[in-house]
Design an enzyme around this catalytic site. Structure first.
Site, PDB file in Angstrom:
ATOM      1  N   CYS A 191       0.749  -1.282  -0.219  1.00 46.91           N
ATOM      2  CA  CYS A 191       0.225   0.086  -0.172  1.00 46.91           C
ATOM      3  C   CYS A 191       0.805   1.127   0.053  1.00 46.91           C
ATOM      4  O   CYS A 191       2.069   1.139   0.202  1.00 46.91           O
ATOM      5  CB  CYS A 191      -0.906   0.057   1.215  1.00 46.91           C
ATOM      6  N   THR A 192       0.237   2.427  -0.354  1.00 53.93           N
ATOM      7  CA  THR A 192       1.068   3.793  -0.009  1.00 53.93           C
ATOM      8  C   THR A 192       0.115   4.599   0.648  1.00 53.93           C
ATOM      9  O   THR A 192      -1.234   4.538   0.586  1.00 53.93           O
ATOM     10  CB  THR A 192       1.386   4.304  -1.401  1.00 53.93           C
TER      11      THR A 192
END
Length: 479
Positions: free
Chosen positions: A10-11
């Site tokens: 994820c970011t």
């Protein structure tokens, strides 16, 4: 040669209230896992149970008792609970926001001293066993920290919390250790699958929290690489800094700094980028949307840009086909709790979807956002947004303008809807059930506006695509 490794990736981005243009606190994340794995959006009603409750994970067997009272909360669970809930993000009735998790990695030296617990708490359980049982962001950190210390964790993670006063980022290291840092009000942070928290100030409990024996554990196991012994850098003690990070993780942080702190002189592969930063301007919810939707535009590393073939595929982009949903949990100042929180939700790939504003005070979600199926279904939100992207991808040059025009028009229209909703609710001084009912209707309407626009887009894309077949042939119109 770039090393290969499987990532559930994820970011994330966090914005402090004095760093935003309107005084909002924002915590945000792309949930990246599989390219075809639908998500639901649900609201669990407040419930008082007469009997003791227990949580049992379908993922790894993690179990723990739960309080008898469960507060109302929203969540974005998987389309199936066969492999766990993965509720991922939401608001509770007290205005606390939580996003879990940003997958990270503990280095081998630290794992040798404190290995992961196979049946400890993992990503799929965190929102479910924490969010409905806390009244502040700080309480959220403390509750999850106690769970990690007592039961252990099965993986390394970063967890985002916020309320109307504070935003926190928490990280686990090894099986039982953790630390959390309050994001300064004038700052922002970007995180990408790598331990991010750096120097810990153990004399500042207002801005740092940590596991009970953290310092003693690190000292006893000789984990601190600082030769002077004067610093305690969580990233360097527990995190990784290998070749995988330089291709997979650090470039995404670099791009966030390029967008918001362009005067910083850093390279995409730097392992020394600061966790806490100040932007060159006040940041809006649109800035966060643009970051979560980005893929290195304006650089040689954009997969759909004009760089060399090597550069275009050199680094893992922020928005990519494996994004299941993207969310921004925005908490506005000086508003009633239910009105203050907005869960901006983009189903599917953020670069090809749109962020729909869902007020936290609502009591239900649109039909298209729950009971999703694992294969394409035209009446489900996740699949509607995914279909638009799938239609654009093979003919990106010809069709992306239609997608971008739809996204731009919706962004303005939905922002106008938020302004109107705020004005009506505040002018009428709505509260309690009246406010909940009003916000539920607004959420349904915003969903309808967006889905109608995307269905219209899909119709246009199908029509335009009919002449783009590889078995086509340019012929005389008279024949």
């Amino acid at each position: 040669m770039i090393p290969t490794k499987y990532y559930s990736a994820c970011t994330s981005m966090i914005v402090g209230k004095n760093a935003s243009i309107d005084g909002s606190i924002m915590i945000a994340r792309n949930e990246d896992s599989k390219s075809s794995w639908p998500k639901n959006y649900v609201i669990h009603a407040r419930k008082d149970f007469s009997n003791p409750q227990n949580f049992s994970s379908n993922d790894n067997g993690f179990k723990m008792p739960l309080p008898k009272m469960r507060a109302k909360y929203s969540a974005t669970p998987e389309w199936t609970d066969k492999f766990g809930l993965f509720e991922e993000n939401g608001f509770n009735e007290y205005g606390v926001a939580m996003s879990a998790t940003e997958s990270t990695y503990t280095n081998d030296l630290a794992l040798g001293a404190d290995p992961l617990e196979k049946d400890g708490i993992g990503e799929e359980a965190m929102v479910t066993v924490v969010l409905p049982y806390v009244k502040t962001a700080r309480e959220g950190v403390a509750r999850l920290g106690q769970i990690v210390e007592h039961y252990g964790t099965s993986e390394s993670n970063g967890i985002l919390f916020a309320d109307q006063d504070e935003a926190w980022y928490m990280e686990t290291g090894g099986g039982h250790r953790w630390v959390a840092q309050r994001i300064p009000d004038d700052s922002y942070a970007v995180i990408a699958n790598q331990s991010a928290i750096q120097e810990i100030d153990f004399d500042d409990p207002d801005h740092f929290m940590w596991s009970t024996d953290l310092r003693q554990f690190v000292e006893a196991n000789h984990l601190n690489p600082d030769s002077t012994g004067k610093t305690f850098n969580f990233r360097k003690i527990f995190g990784t800094a290998d070749l995988s990070d330089t291709y997979y993780n650090t470039p995404r942080v670099w791009y966030g700094l390029k967008l918001f702190s362009p005067k910083l002189d850093v390279e995409p592969t730097s392992q020394e980028m600061p966790f806490i930063n100040q932007a060159n301007r006040k940041l809006s919810v649109f800035d966060v949307q643009d970051f979560l939707s980005s893929h290195y535009q304006g650089t040689p590393y954009d997969p759909i840009g004009e760089g060399s073939e090597d550069d275009k595929h050199r680094f893992r982009p922020i928005s990519l086909a494996k994004t299941q949903e993207a969310h921004i949990l925005q908490i506005r100042p000086s508003m009633p709790v239910g009105l203050a929180g907005i869960q901006w939700l983009a189903m599917g790939v953020a670069a090809q979807s749109t962020f729909v504003p869902f007020y936290a005070g609502a009591s239900d979600t649109p039909t298209a956002y729950h009971n999703a199926h694992g294969s394409y279904a035209p009446d489900e939100a996740y699949w509607t947004y995914k279909l638009a992207g799938v239609l654009v991808d093979p003919h990106y040059v010809q069709l992306s303008p239609k997608l971008n025009d739809t996204k731009a028009a919706l962004r303005v229209k939905l922002q106008q809807a938020v302004k109107q909703t705020d004005a009506v609710a505040l002018a009428a001084q709505l509260n309690g059930p009246e406010l909940d009912n009003y916000l539920t209707k607004v959420n349904f309407k915003n969903s309808e506006i967006s889905l109608n626009a995307y269905n219209k887009l899909i119709s246009e894309l199908v029509t335009a695509s009919t002449d783009l077949s590889p078995i086509n042939f340019k012929q005389d119109v008279n024949l």
